[in-house]
Motif scaffolding. Structure first.
Motif, PDB file in Angstrom:
ATOM      1  N   ASP A   4      22.300 -21.340  56.063  1.00  0.00           N
ATOM      2  CA  ASP A   4      23.579 -21.988  55.785  1.00  0.00           C
ATOM      3  C   ASP A   4      24.673 -21.003  55.370  1.00  0.00           C
ATOM      4  O   ASP A   4      25.861 -21.352  55.326  1.00  0.00           O
ATOM      5  CB  ASP A   4      23.420 -23.071  54.705  1.00  0.00           C
ATOM      6  N   ARG A 157      24.264 -27.540  46.369  1.00  0.00           N
ATOM      7  CA  ARG A 157      24.472 -26.426  47.304  1.00  0.00           C
ATOM      8  C   ARG A 157      25.243 -26.854  48.546  1.00  0.00           C
ATOM      9  O   ARG A 157      26.107 -26.117  49.032  1.00  0.00           O
ATOM     10  CB  ARG A 157      23.118 -25.836  47.702  1.00  0.00           C
ATOM     11  N   ASP A 158      24.961 -28.046  49.049  1.00  0.00           N
ATOM     12  CA  ASP A 158      25.638 -28.529  50.253  1.00  0.00           C
ATOM     13  C   ASP A 158      27.149 -28.611  50.041  1.00  0.00           C
ATOM     14  O   ASP A 158      27.930 -28.260  50.930  1.00  0.00           O
ATOM     15  CB  ASP A 158      25.095 -29.899  50.665  1.00  0.00           C
ATOM     16  N   SER A 159      27.547 -29.051  48.857  1.00  0.00           N
ATOM     17  CA  SER A 159      28.974 -29.154  48.547  1.00  0.00           C
ATOM     18  C   SER A 159      29.605 -27.769  48.458  1.00  0.00           C
ATOM     19  O   SER A 159      30.745 -27.555  48.897  1.00  0.00           O
ATOM     20  CB  SER A 159      29.174 -29.909  47.229  1.00  0.00           C
ATOM     21  N   GLU A 162      30.009 -26.417  51.989  1.00  0.00           N
ATOM     22  CA  GLU A 162      31.109 -27.105  52.659  1.00  0.00           C
ATOM     23  C   GLU A 162      32.457 -26.585  52.170  1.00  0.00           C
ATOM     24  O   GLU A 162      33.394 -26.391  52.964  1.00  0.00           O
ATOM     25  CB  GLU A 162      31.005 -28.614  52.416  1.00  0.00           C
TER      26      GLU A 162
END
Length: 239
Positions: A4, A157-159, A162
């Motif tokens: 990612d 982590r995803d935020s 992004e």
């Protein structure tokens, strides 16, 4: 580096393409290149195929020296000093000449950057450096976590990823805008009336996105445009 994070960093080549300038370019030092090559060679010797690497390296060196000595005796037989001394002197001379050429090229490219540097570009380059530092910090944190320290895991982590994607998008857009304005500044200054609507559009976009963090760099792009407009008015008042 985790999947990612791949592609999020703004590389040196990408930055130079976006700005059309050799920004952040370091001077190539020949000794550093040789040391890096030597380190790589030593690491390979320590590997499972160390004997093969030593044999190939030694054979290449001996063959090259014999060939050099042969060419020296055939074409420059008037040289009386031993070939190995001449090889060392020639190597130092070629190395020095090459380093001088690299320095001249680097100096001229550095002057080109300074000539085109403005406050907006300086701010954007600083932001790119901070952005890449964040990417590096996250990567190091991931390595620490993978080493057996789960307590350092990055929450949401995803935020975070992004947000980084949005930040990169804004950085790229701002750098492209700065380049267009910088490379066409003279034309813009002489045709102010043609760009009134464009500046109004940028202003509208700024108002629409001013509440969002990822709109910050768009505001900087707007500031570039407003700076150009300010310069236009200054030039007009001097006529």
């Amino acid at each position: 580096m985790r999947d990612d994070l791949q592609g999020l960093e703004i590389s040196q080549n990408e930055l130079q393409n976006l700005t059309n300038l050799p920004v952040n370019e370091e001077l190539l030092i020949i000794t550093n290149i040789l040391l890096k090559f030597g380190k790589t060679y030593i690491d390979k010797i320590k590997g499972s195929e160390g004997a093969t690497v030593i044999f190939i390296g030694f054979s290449t060196f001996v063959f090259t020296y014999i060939l050099f000595d042969l060419v020296l005796k055939i074409f420059v037989s008037w040289i009386t000093i031993p070939s190995w001394i001449f090889l060392i002197v020639l190597g130092l001379w070629v190395g020095g000449l090459t380093q001088s050429i690299l320095y001249i090229i680097w100096k001229s490219r550095t002057k080109l950057v300074k000539k085109n540097m403005n406050n907006s570009l300086g701010i954007l380059l600083h932001d790119v450096n901070k952005y890449n530092t964040i990417i590096k910090a996250i990567d190091i944190n991931d390595q620490i976590e993978e080493a057996g320290n789960p307590e350092v895991v990055i929450k949401q982590r995803d935020s975070v990823i992004e947000a980084l994607k949005l930040t990169k998008s804004d950085l790229v857009r701002a750098l492209k805008t700065e380049r267009i304005l910088r490379e066409n500044k003279n034309f813009i200054l002489s045709n102010t009336e043609l760009f009134v609507n464009n500046l109004a559009t940028l202003t509208a976009m700024q108002v629409h996105e001013q509440a969002t963090e990822h709109g910050r760099l768009l505001n900087e792009a707007l500031q570039i445009a407003l700076d150009v407009q300010h310069e236009m008015k200054k030039l007009q008042s001097q006529r």
